[in-house]
Design an enzyme around this catalytic site. Structure first.
Site, PDB file in Angstrom:
ATOM      1  CG  ASP A 100      -1.822   1.174   1.336  1.00 47.74           C
ATOM      2  OD1 ASP A 100      -1.936   1.923   0.355  1.00 47.74           O
ATOM      3  OD2 ASP A 100      -2.441   1.348   2.410  1.00 47.74           O
ATOM      4  CG  ASP A 281      -3.648   4.661  -2.051  1.00 49.31           C
ATOM      5  OD1 ASP A 281      -2.940   3.693  -1.714  1.00 49.31           O
ATOM      6  OD2 ASP A 281      -4.660   5.006  -1.417  1.00 49.31           O
TER       7      ASP A 281
END
Length: 390
Positions: A100, A281
């Site tokens: 992430d 992201d």
């Protein structure tokens, strides 16, 4: 100290070195994502709620209501991308973690997690190599109600054959149902900037920050795929994975994210010189943009409308979708229209992969965007590089 032991499959990219007083240099390494089976059906609006919560935005009532829908799998399993995770060894245990770039914690389900909360998950058991950090705790809580917290250990973490012996591992003692229900993921490996690590009283470094000095270049590159597992390259770029040259742009990391500004955008053949400020992201599934851009996109899709019962824009499954592009310097990054067809929600309707950022204050270039690009995350600038995938 960084110790490396490179897998045979990676010898073309890395050089094995023995332990030394300073971090040994390696050319780089790659790790492949692994497809995992789908679990309980979750409405695609759950991805919206997750993103809003992650960035502490209010989750609209209609999104929360749609996200709460569960049941048997009623969607076509190929209508939206499978879930992909990456195998990571933490201490003596191998876990499936979500990489992430929108967070900076390495947290895992553990033997400290109540058995009812870790059911279906692989989990970390602190062993002889683990050292608890006295007084250190961590806690995350998001606007969608998801949360996790616990203690912190230093332990050996291995990614793609490269290890760091004293990585901060955040061991979960409490985990909310939003995380426990996702049995594919056993935790998260954050790749944002260490400044937003949540460990208290002393924030800890990410795995990448700890090993980047051992790489030939302090970079990692991401090649996520549409309907297929992707790959992360650490320490090098792989020219076989992209076409043309890589275009770089400066990163604004003042908020701890890989932030950048696109100079303009296009929807089909219609273009705008209005800039888009956002972040890259990998931990967010959708492409979340300002309402004006989202509205303009779906104005070009026959039959598209905002459906409050679904929590977002939907359109007829037979509809033709325009491409969406952003301009970064002299480069145009294009998301094919087919990538924006995210998930079947029944009655001949599909949930769109482009949705509102709900006033977060910036756009989120999540997986729907990233799956069309080879993206280089370069800590030396910091900067981001973009090229079309090969």
């Amino acid at each position: 100290m960084v110790n490396t032991s490179l897998l045979a499959a990676l010898t073309a990219y890395a050089v094995a070195v023995s332990a030394a007083p300073t971090a040994p240099q390696v050319k780089g390494f790659s790790v492949n994502q692994v497809a995992v089976p789908k679990g309980v059906y979750r409405h695609p609006a759950a991805q919206l709620a997750k993103a809003y919560g992650k960035y502490h935005a209010t989750v609209p009532t209609q999104v929360a209501a749609a996200a709460a829908a569960t049941g048997s799998v009623t969607t076509n399993p190929t209508s939206n991308d499978e879930e992909y995770i990456t195998q990571v060894t933490v201490g003596d245990d191998t876990l499936g973690l979500d990489f992430d770039t929108g967070s900076a914690d390495l947290w895992v389900f553990s033997s400290q997690t109540p058995s009812s909360e870790r059911s279906g998950h692989d989990y970390y058991t602190p062993g002889s190599s683990a050292q608890k950090i006295d007084g250190a705790t961590w806690s995350i809580s998001y606007g969608d109600g998801s949360s996790a917290s616990g203690d912190v250990y230093k332990d050996k973490v291995t990614v793609g054959g490269v290890s760091y012996d004293s990585q901060a591992v955040e061991s979960a003692e409490k985990v909310s149902s939003e995380f426990t229900q996702d049995t594919a993921n056993d935790g998260l490996l954050g790749l944002a900037f260490s400044s937003i690590n949540t460990v208290q009283p002393t924030p800890q470094k990410t795995f990448f920050d700890n090993v980047k000095s051992s790489l030939s270049e302090p970079i990692f590159a991401v090649a996520l795929k549409h309907n297929a597992p992707g790959v992360y390259d650490f320490g090098y770029t792989d020219s076989s994975k992209y076409t043309g040259s890589i275009t770089y742009t400066d990163v604004d990391n003042s908020q701890g994210f890989w932030g950048f500004t696109a100079d303009g955008y296009s929807i089909g053949s219609d273009s705008s010189s209005d800039s888009i400020t956002g972040i890259a992201d990998t931990g967010t599934t959708l492409l979340l943009l300002d309402d004006s851009i989202v509205d303009a996109y779906y104005e070009q899709v026959n039959g598209a409308s905002y459906d409050s019962s679904q929590g977002g824009y939907v359109f007829p499954s037979s509809a033709s979708l325009p491409d969406f592009s952003v301009t970064i310097g002299d480069y145009t990054a294009t998301v094919p229209g087919e990538y924006i067809s995210f998930a079947d929600v029944g009655n001949g309707q599909t949930f769109g992969g482009i949705q509102s950022n709900s006033g977060i204050g910036f756009s989120i270039f999540g997986d729907v965007f990233l799956k069309s690009q080879y993206v280089v995350f370069d800590a030396s600038g910091p900067r981001l590089g973009f090229a079309a995938q090969a």
